[in-house]
Design a protein around this motif. Structure first.
Motif, PDB file in Angstrom:
ATOM      1  N   GLY A  15       0.845  -0.985   0.245  1.00 53.32           N
ATOM      2  CA  GLY A  15      -0.174   0.175   0.008  1.00 53.32           C
ATOM      3  C   GLY A  15       0.851   1.099   0.133  1.00 53.32           C
TER       4      GLY A  15
ATOM      5  N   PHE B   9      -2.259  -1.596  -3.631  1.00 55.41           N
ATOM      6  CA  PHE B   9      -2.810  -0.535  -3.924  1.00 55.41           C
ATOM      7  C   PHE B   9      -1.763   0.450  -4.250  1.00 55.41           C
ATOM      8  CE2 PHE B   9      -3.251  -0.765   0.392  1.00 55.41           C
ATOM      9  CZ  PHE B   9      -3.518   1.042   1.139  1.00 55.41           C
TER      10      PHE B   9
ATOM     11  N   LEU C 290      -2.372   4.812  -3.515  1.00 57.10           N
ATOM     12  CA  LEU C 290      -3.745   5.997  -3.264  1.00 57.10           C
ATOM     13  C   LEU C 290      -3.502   7.229  -4.283  1.00 57.10           C
ATOM     14  CD1 LEU C 290      -3.227   5.826   0.200  1.00 57.10           C
ATOM     15  CD2 LEU C 290      -5.312   5.157  -0.596  1.00 57.10           C
TER      16      LEU C 290
ATOM     17  N   SER D 125      -9.018   1.559   0.149  1.00 56.52           N
ATOM     18  CA  SER D 125      -7.851   0.695   0.140  1.00 56.52           C
ATOM     19  C   SER D 125      -7.546  -0.375   0.647  1.00 56.52           C
ATOM     20  CB  SER D 125      -7.275   1.413  -0.655  1.00 56.52           C
ATOM     21  OG  SER D 125      -7.559   2.775  -1.414  1.00 56.52           O
TER      22      SER D 125
ATOM     23  N   PRO E 161      -7.478   4.238  -6.391  1.00 59.85           N
ATOM     24  CA  PRO E 161      -7.980   4.713  -5.809  1.00 59.85           C
ATOM     25  C   PRO E 161      -9.438   5.441  -7.253  1.00 59.85           C
ATOM     26  CG  PRO E 161      -6.297   6.727  -5.892  1.00 59.85           C
ATOM     27  CD  PRO E 161      -6.855   5.592  -6.277  1.00 59.85           C
TER      28      PRO E 161
END
Length: 326
Positions: A116, A140, A142, A269, A294
């Motif tokens: 992340g 993921f 952001l 997320s 996102p």
């Protein structure tokens, strides 16, 4: 006969704890490391657990999670990754910013990684592409590190009369140089003067806000950085103490008393990271799981803080905001 039955019963009772221990040892273990702190990440861990539950894993029953936190000290992350890998985790979740993701990738090329981060995982060398990551990592992004120009524009719209804008940068955060370049370009495009302060520890945070006051800064942009997330309470308090309007990256800053935030929904997320970890435990290959981006961005305004600062929020901004907190 009774004596033999008693022996069998005693033997069975003695063997039961060993069998139970064997079953416990068989519970899969996930490693979770973050550049942030447990205090500021409790709601994110809850979202992660929700994602695990959606794939059939309940922490403490069908899954065990080992947590490690860097508390904003990025140089601790390689050691945290090594520690977790030494515990034979089946999946390594590396969240809380780009340094965590990079440290995990540098530590292993075989254990599946769910990262992340706020930047570009392709440029960081974590994956081959967003759609087909390849290798042992996915997760993921952001994209919050790349949204500083948008925050500059919103802050300028909120307080257009400010002659000098302040920017708070965390220089130990790897994307900091790019963030600063983006901020400088954004302020230049609107003829906004800029003063930059840097902080990597608590003492420097205090000094940074003192320098804002000394330079007569009218508003502050707090650049995205995991270290600042771990010090959100302190930063919000400093902004209030010096009566400085401030812009932040996540909704949680505005909820805690910050004036305004703009950024992605981080809880969504983290939930998806839990889903990915569960899917990998069930046999999915990280290289086949697309890197998630996102889809929801939110602007949150705290009217109570605005009133305390004597700022009138334009109606246009209130209408555009996803949430206006009274």
């Amino acid at each position: 006969m009774r004596r033999r039955e008693a022996i069998r019963l005693v033997g069975g009772a003695a063997a039961w704890p060993l069998a139970a221990l064997g079953q416990q040892a068989a519970v899969p273990v996930i490693g979770f490391m973050s550049g942030r702190s447990p205090a500021d990440s409790a709601y994110l861990v809850d979202a992660f657990r929700q994602g695990l539950r959606e794939t059939g894993y309940l922490e403490g029953e069908t899954i065990s999670v080992e947590y490690r936190w860097a508390d904003g000290n990025y140089d601790r992350l390689p050691g945290l990754a090594s520690d977790l890998l030494g515990r034979n985790v089946l999946v390594l979740v590396a969240a809380g910013g780009d340094p965590s993701a990079v440290a995990a990738k540098q530590a292993t090329s075989s254990v599946p990684i769910v990262f992340g981060m706020g930047g570009d995982p392709v440029k960081a060398g974590l994956v081959a592409s967003f759609n087909r990551p390849g290798g042992n990592a996915t997760g993921f992004t952001l994209l919050t590190n790349q949204m500083e120009p948008k925050r500059v524009g919103l802050l300028h719209e909120l307080v257009p009369s400010v002659s000098l804008l302040g920017a708070l940068i965390n220089p130990s955060f790897p994307p900091a140089a790019r963030q600063l370049e983006d901020i400088e370009n954004a302020t230049r495009s609107i003829n906004q003067s800029l003063f930059v302060a840097r902080a990597v520890n608590d003492a420097e945070l205090e000094a940074a806000f003192a320098s804002f006051v000394e330079q007569r800064v009218g508003a502050v942009l707090v650049a995205a950085a995991p270290f600042f997330d771990t010090r959100s309470t302190q930063i919000i308090a400093l902004a209030a103490k010096h009566r400085l309007p401030a812009m932040y990256q996540f909704r949680q800053y505005a909820v805690a008393g910050g004036l305004i935030s703009y950024g992605p929904s981080i809880t969504d997320s983290y939930k998806q990271a839990g889903v990915y970890a569960g899917r990998i435990l069930r046999g999915a290959k990280p290289g086949d799981l697309p890197v998630l981006q996102p889809t929801k961005f939110e602007m949150v305004i705290n009217l109570k803080t605005a009133n305390a600062l004597g700022i009138a929020i334009p109606n246009t901004m209130q209408l555009l905001a996803d949430e206006v907190m009274e």
